[in-house]
Enzyme design. Structure first.
Site, PDB file in Angstrom:
ATOM      1  N   ASN A   1       0.867  -1.174   0.000  1.00  0.00           N
ATOM      2  CA  ASN A   1       0.000   0.000   0.000  1.00  0.00           C
ATOM      3  C   ASN A   1       0.904   1.225   0.000  1.00  0.00           C
ATOM      4  O   ASN A   1       1.420   1.610   1.040  1.00  0.00           O
ATOM      5  CB  ASN A   1      -0.907  -0.031   1.249  1.00  0.00           C
ATOM      6  CG  ASN A   1      -1.749   1.230   1.383  1.00  0.00           C
ATOM      7  OD1 ASN A   1      -1.826   2.035   0.450  1.00  0.00           O
ATOM      8  ND2 ASN A   1      -2.377   1.411   2.534  1.00  0.00           N
ATOM      9  N   LYS A  14       0.187   4.230  -0.359  1.00  0.00           N
ATOM     10  CA  LYS A  14      -0.443   5.458   0.148  1.00  0.00           C
ATOM     11  C   LYS A  14      -0.137   6.608  -0.829  1.00  0.00           C
ATOM     12  O   LYS A  14      -0.034   6.361  -2.027  1.00  0.00           O
ATOM     13  CB  LYS A  14       0.002   5.737   1.580  1.00  0.00           C
ATOM     14  CG  LYS A  14      -0.207   4.489   2.468  1.00  0.00           C
ATOM     15  CD  LYS A  14      -0.058   4.731   3.923  1.00  0.00           C
ATOM     16  CE  LYS A  14      -0.308   3.426   4.682  1.00  0.00           C
ATOM     17  NZ  LYS A  14      -0.288   3.583   6.128  1.00  0.00           N
ATOM     18  N   HIS A  65      -9.804   1.812   4.245  1.00  0.00           N
ATOM     19  CA  HIS A  65      -8.584   1.994   5.051  1.00  0.00           C
ATOM     20  C   HIS A  65      -8.863   3.025   6.145  1.00  0.00           C
ATOM     21  O   HIS A  65      -9.529   4.034   5.895  1.00  0.00           O
ATOM     22  CB  HIS A  65      -7.423   2.453   4.155  1.00  0.00           C
ATOM     23  CG  HIS A  65      -6.109   2.395   4.869  1.00  0.00           C
ATOM     24  ND1 HIS A  65      -5.741   3.317   5.818  1.00  0.00           N
ATOM     25  CD2 HIS A  65      -5.102   1.485   4.813  1.00  0.00           C
ATOM     26  CE1 HIS A  65      -4.548   2.988   6.304  1.00  0.00           C
ATOM     27  NE2 HIS A  65      -4.133   1.878   5.709  1.00  0.00           N
ATOM     28  N   GLU A  74      -7.156   5.311   7.379  1.00  0.00           N
ATOM     29  CA  GLU A  74      -6.742   6.689   7.084  1.00  0.00           C
ATOM     30  C   GLU A  74      -7.827   7.411   6.292  1.00  0.00           C
ATOM     31  O   GLU A  74      -7.988   8.624   6.408  1.00  0.00           O
ATOM     32  CB  GLU A  74      -5.402   6.683   6.316  1.00  0.00           C
ATOM     33  CG  GLU A  74      -4.249   6.365   7.258  1.00  0.00           C
ATOM     34  CD  GLU A  74      -3.000   5.843   6.561  1.00  0.00           C
ATOM     35  OE1 GLU A  74      -2.924   5.884   5.327  1.00  0.00           O
ATOM     36  OE2 GLU A  74      -2.100   5.388   7.298  1.00  0.00           O
ATOM     37  N   GLU A 128      -6.091  -4.355  10.534  1.00  0.00           N
ATOM     38  CA  GLU A 128      -5.089  -3.309  10.751  1.00  0.00           C
ATOM     39  C   GLU A 128      -5.447  -2.524  12.009  1.00  0.00           C
ATOM     40  O   GLU A 128      -6.220  -1.556  11.943  1.00  0.00           O
ATOM     41  CB  GLU A 128      -5.063  -2.349   9.560  1.00  0.00           C
ATOM     42  CG  GLU A 128      -4.670  -3.003   8.256  1.00  0.00           C
ATOM     43  CD  GLU A 128      -3.997  -2.000   7.314  1.00  0.00           C
ATOM     44  OE1 GLU A 128      -2.903  -2.298   6.864  1.00  0.00           O
ATOM     45  OE2 GLU A 128      -4.566  -0.926   7.072  1.00  0.00           O
ATOM     46  N   GLY A 153       1.796   2.547  10.877  1.00  0.00           N
ATOM     47  CA  GLY A 153       2.811   3.597  10.772  1.00  0.00           C
ATOM     48  C   GLY A 153       3.464   3.961  12.096  1.00  0.00           C
ATOM     49  O   GLY A 153       4.212   4.935  12.177  1.00  0.00           O
ATOM     50  N   SER A 171       2.759  -1.788  10.665  1.00  0.00           N
ATOM     51  CA  SER A 171       4.176  -1.872  11.047  1.00  0.00           C
ATOM     52  C   SER A 171       4.803  -3.239  10.814  1.00  0.00           C
ATOM     53  O   SER A 171       5.662  -3.677  11.585  1.00  0.00           O
ATOM     54  CB  SER A 171       4.362  -1.415  12.512  1.00  0.00           C
ATOM     55  OG  SER A 171       3.975  -0.064  12.653  1.00  0.00           O
TER      56      SER A 171
HETATM   57  P1  PGA Z   1       2.350   0.531   7.768  1.00  0.00           P
HETATM   58  O1  PGA Z   1       0.941   0.772   7.062  1.00  0.00           O
HETATM   59  O2  PGA Z   1       2.889  -0.757   7.226  1.00  0.00           O
HETATM   60  O3  PGA Z   1       3.180   1.725   7.351  1.00  0.00           O
HETATM   61  O4  PGA Z   1       2.111   0.478   9.233  1.00  0.00           O
HETATM   62  C1  PGA Z   1       0.069  -0.291   6.832  1.00  0.00           C
HETATM   63  C2  PGA Z   1      -1.208   0.231   6.221  1.00  0.00           C
HETATM   64  O5  PGA Z   1      -1.680   1.307   6.617  1.00  0.00           O
HETATM   65  O6  PGA Z   1      -1.778  -0.416   5.317  1.00  0.00           O
END
Ligand code: PGA
Length: 250
Positions: free
Chosen positions: A9, A11, A95, A97, A167, A173, A212
């Site tokens: 992903n 982003k 997601h 976010e 998640e 993150g 993460s």
């Molecule tokens: P991350 O993000 O691996 O940077 O924690 C995962 C995600 O949001 O899909």
């Protein structure tokens, strides 16, 4: 052993020249891995680039969101048909976010999931709880509500051959992944919740862990019974790190 699935992903990262370098490195380093499927979800404008560089390789591509509507006066939206025009096979739905920053409701997310599924794209539904919800011990209730909205609106068969990504919001993150046991417990809960309505859909469903994941912690997570792979943010932005994660899955 069912094949694992690792999804990058990106982003809102990248540009034409950096993407080309990264995708070329993916292709070079991730020559067909026997036991893992790999998908990269890019920002919309780069779908054409992903298509031209990845067509004919073992790496598939997809998007990070889609419209709940099929066509019409929806400024700024992108439909499932448009994603298919560029060869996308997967799309991330809901997601956290997006759910927080753009106020997506569970109902909207369920409609997007249905649109993707019923047009032949594989939806990757993101679910997960906040730290406050985990500390209050209501994480299963929170995740159940996200899953149940789809079951109650469209039926549990929607999950056949689909993907759910667990998640935990506190792990995204943050550098602080869920422990393999925390992830396994939730994955088992998710599969059970769907199996209660449709066992064969639950068995064909892939449940990814996201939050993460890196090349150091990937193996411990991926060996767990109900963890079918990972949804990878930061760890997908460098080819070496992403290779480590994909090899761990393999
Ligand atoms: P991350 O993000 O691996 O940077 O924690 C995962 C995600 O949001 O899909």
């Amino acid at each position: 052993m069912p094949r694992k699935l690792v999804v990058a992903n990106w982003k809102m990262h990248g540009n034409l020249s950096a993407n080309r370098q990264l995708l070329e490195a993916y292709i070079q380093k991730l020559k067909p891995l026997e036991n893992v499927d790999i998908v990269v979800c890019v920002p919309y404008p780069y779908l054409a680039q992903a298509q031209s560089l990845l067509a004919g390789t073992s790496i598939a591509w997809g998007a990070q969101n889609l419209s709940k509507d099929l066509v019409g006066a929806y400024t700024g939206e992108v439909s499932v048909g448009m994603l298919q025009d560029f060869g996308a096979t997967h799309v991330i739905v809901g997601h956290s976010e997006r759910a927080t920053a753009y106020c997506e409701s569970d109902e909207n997310i369920a409609t997007k999931f249905m649109q993707a599924k019923s047009h032949g794209l594989t939806p990757i539904l993101c679910v997960g709880e906040t730290l406050i919800e985990r500390e209050a011990g209501v994480m299963e209730m929170v995740v159940a509500k996200q899953i149940d909205t789809i079951i109650n609106t469209y039926g549990a068969s929607m999950f056949a051959n689909a993907v759910v990504a667990y998640e935990p919001i506190w792990a995204i993150g943050s550098g602080l992944a869920a422990t393999p046991e925390q992830a396994q417990n939730m994955h088992e809960f998710i599969r059970g919740r769907i199996a209660a309505h449709d066992e064969s859909a639950a068995n064909s469903l892939k449940i990814l862990y996201g939050g993460s994941v890196n090349s150091q912690n990937a193996v411990q997570l991926f060996v767990m019974q109900d963890i079918d792979g990972g949804l990878i943010g930061r760890g997908s932005l460098t080819a070496e790190e992403f290779e480590g994660i994909c090899r761990a899955a393999n």
